[in-house]
Design a protein around this motif. Sequence first.
Motif, PDB file in Angstrom:
ATOM      1  N   ALA A  38      -4.371   3.311  -1.519  1.00  0.00           N
ATOM      2  CA  ALA A  38      -3.627   2.856  -0.279  1.00  0.00           C
ATOM      3  C   ALA A  38      -4.083   2.131   0.675  1.00  0.00           C
ATOM      4  O   ALA A  38      -4.155   0.970   0.920  1.00  0.00           O
ATOM      5  N   ALA A  39      -5.132   2.988   0.571  1.00  0.00           N
ATOM      6  CA  ALA A  39      -6.015   2.133   1.148  1.00  0.00           C
ATOM      7  C   ALA A  39      -7.097   0.959   1.303  1.00  0.00           C
ATOM      8  O   ALA A  39      -7.205  -0.085   1.662  1.00  0.00           O
ATOM      9  N   ARG A  40      -7.561   1.437  -0.457  1.00  0.00           N
ATOM     10  CA  ARG A  40      -7.623  -0.014  -0.929  1.00  0.00           C
ATOM     11  C   ARG A  40      -6.313  -1.047  -1.129  1.00  0.00           C
ATOM     12  O   ARG A  40      -7.914  -1.965  -1.090  1.00  0.00           O
ATOM     13  N   ILE A  41      -6.030  -0.818  -1.127  1.00  0.00           N
ATOM     14  CA  ILE A  41      -4.687  -1.848  -1.549  1.00  0.00           C
ATOM     15  C   ILE A  41      -5.106  -2.688   0.057  1.00  0.00           C
ATOM     16  O   ILE A  41      -5.382  -3.912  -0.207  1.00  0.00           O
ATOM     17  N   ASP A  42      -4.667  -1.818   0.351  1.00  0.00           N
ATOM     18  CA  ASP A  42      -5.032  -2.478   2.095  1.00  0.00           C
ATOM     19  C   ASP A  42      -5.980  -3.864   2.692  1.00  0.00           C
ATOM     20  O   ASP A  42      -5.833  -5.092   3.087  1.00  0.00           O
ATOM     21  N   PRO A  79       0.674  -1.256  -0.028  1.00  0.00           N
ATOM     22  CA  PRO A  79      -0.132   0.059   0.075  1.00  0.00           C
ATOM     23  C   PRO A  79       1.266   1.179   0.057  1.00  0.00           C
ATOM     24  O   PRO A  79       0.588   2.671  -0.888  1.00  0.00           O
ATOM     25  N   SER A  80       2.107   1.635   1.191  1.00  0.00           N
ATOM     26  CA  SER A  80       2.504   2.620   0.718  1.00  0.00           C
ATOM     27  C   SER A  80       3.243   2.820  -0.447  1.00  0.00           C
ATOM     28  O   SER A  80       3.501   3.650  -1.057  1.00  0.00           O
ATOM     29  N   ALA A  81       3.709   1.572  -1.144  1.00  0.00           N
ATOM     30  CA  ALA A  81       4.570   1.888  -2.482  1.00  0.00           C
ATOM     31  C   ALA A  81       2.414   2.839  -3.231  1.00  0.00           C
ATOM     32  O   ALA A  81       3.684   3.553  -4.352  1.00  0.00           O
ATOM     33  N   VAL A  82       2.103   1.728  -3.595  1.00  0.00           N
ATOM     34  CA  VAL A  82       1.354   2.596  -4.494  1.00  0.00           C
ATOM     35  C   VAL A  82       0.803   4.388  -4.474  1.00  0.00           C
ATOM     36  O   VAL A  82       0.661   4.422  -5.141  1.00  0.00           O
TER      37      VAL A  82
END
Length: 283
Positions: A122-126, A97-100
């Motif tokens: 990032a929240a969506r990825i998580d 997420p942090s990379a996105v």
Amino acid sequence: MTVALPAEPLSLQASAAWSCLMETAAAIAKALRRQRPLSPAEAQLYAAVEELGAYVLDAQDVADLHARIYAIARDPRFLAWEIELVREVDFSQLPDPSAVERTFADAFGPTHLAQECARLLAARIDAVTQALDAIGDFDLPDDAAEVLSESLADFRTPPVIRSIFEETVAGEVALLALLAPLIDADRWPCPPWLRRGLMEQVRVASISHLRLLSIVPRVVIPESVLPLDERIDVQALYREAHELSRHVLPAELPVGERYAVHLRELVEGDSAAPAGVRALFAD
């Protein structure tokens, strides 16, 4: 009675395919500069950007922009394209997420809107990672796009589900348009007002996607990302779906013999239809 809600695993994955797009767009831009042949995945994304992204970027104003985005989002062919993209994505290896967040923020600058979009992505990825862990492995059926389209179009599906899914898909359309200038800014320029409108659509889509993800058991989304009062009341959702299902006749409806005879006389006989039947078909 069974209620009609979208197929969760499919809808979650279809709306997470964007997570690999920015890296692929960067690879396409590099390949074009070096005149390197595109890989099949790169060629697929480039074709989509060329056809759909360019169409969106031709918008004349904000109203035209929204009309173009939602025209694509509502087209079953776009959903089918997303499903094919899902088949190519290894969802066991979603990006960090942090990379996105860093990738999006670096690409689109330090504005508050860009930073907010990056945070939400990032929240969506998580949340997607949590959802897929909760759901487990499954195989996409060959008719996945048709199944999802039919589920969303079902009268028993609560309107809020259709609305937030459509907004989520519209965000993927907007992201495709945002990728075009990253691939070739000379060919696909994006003036500030247009970029702002596209990123606003991504922001709205991210919130909608998080609302959809919040339905999935065991998915934890911080209140700082999605306040509790913006989340969907799952019990209310099922009550609404159950109420809507009461208005749908079953495929086979048994009736008494007297009723069947009377109905046949109305359909095939010469007598005038009752006033109530005439009212149903009145202008």
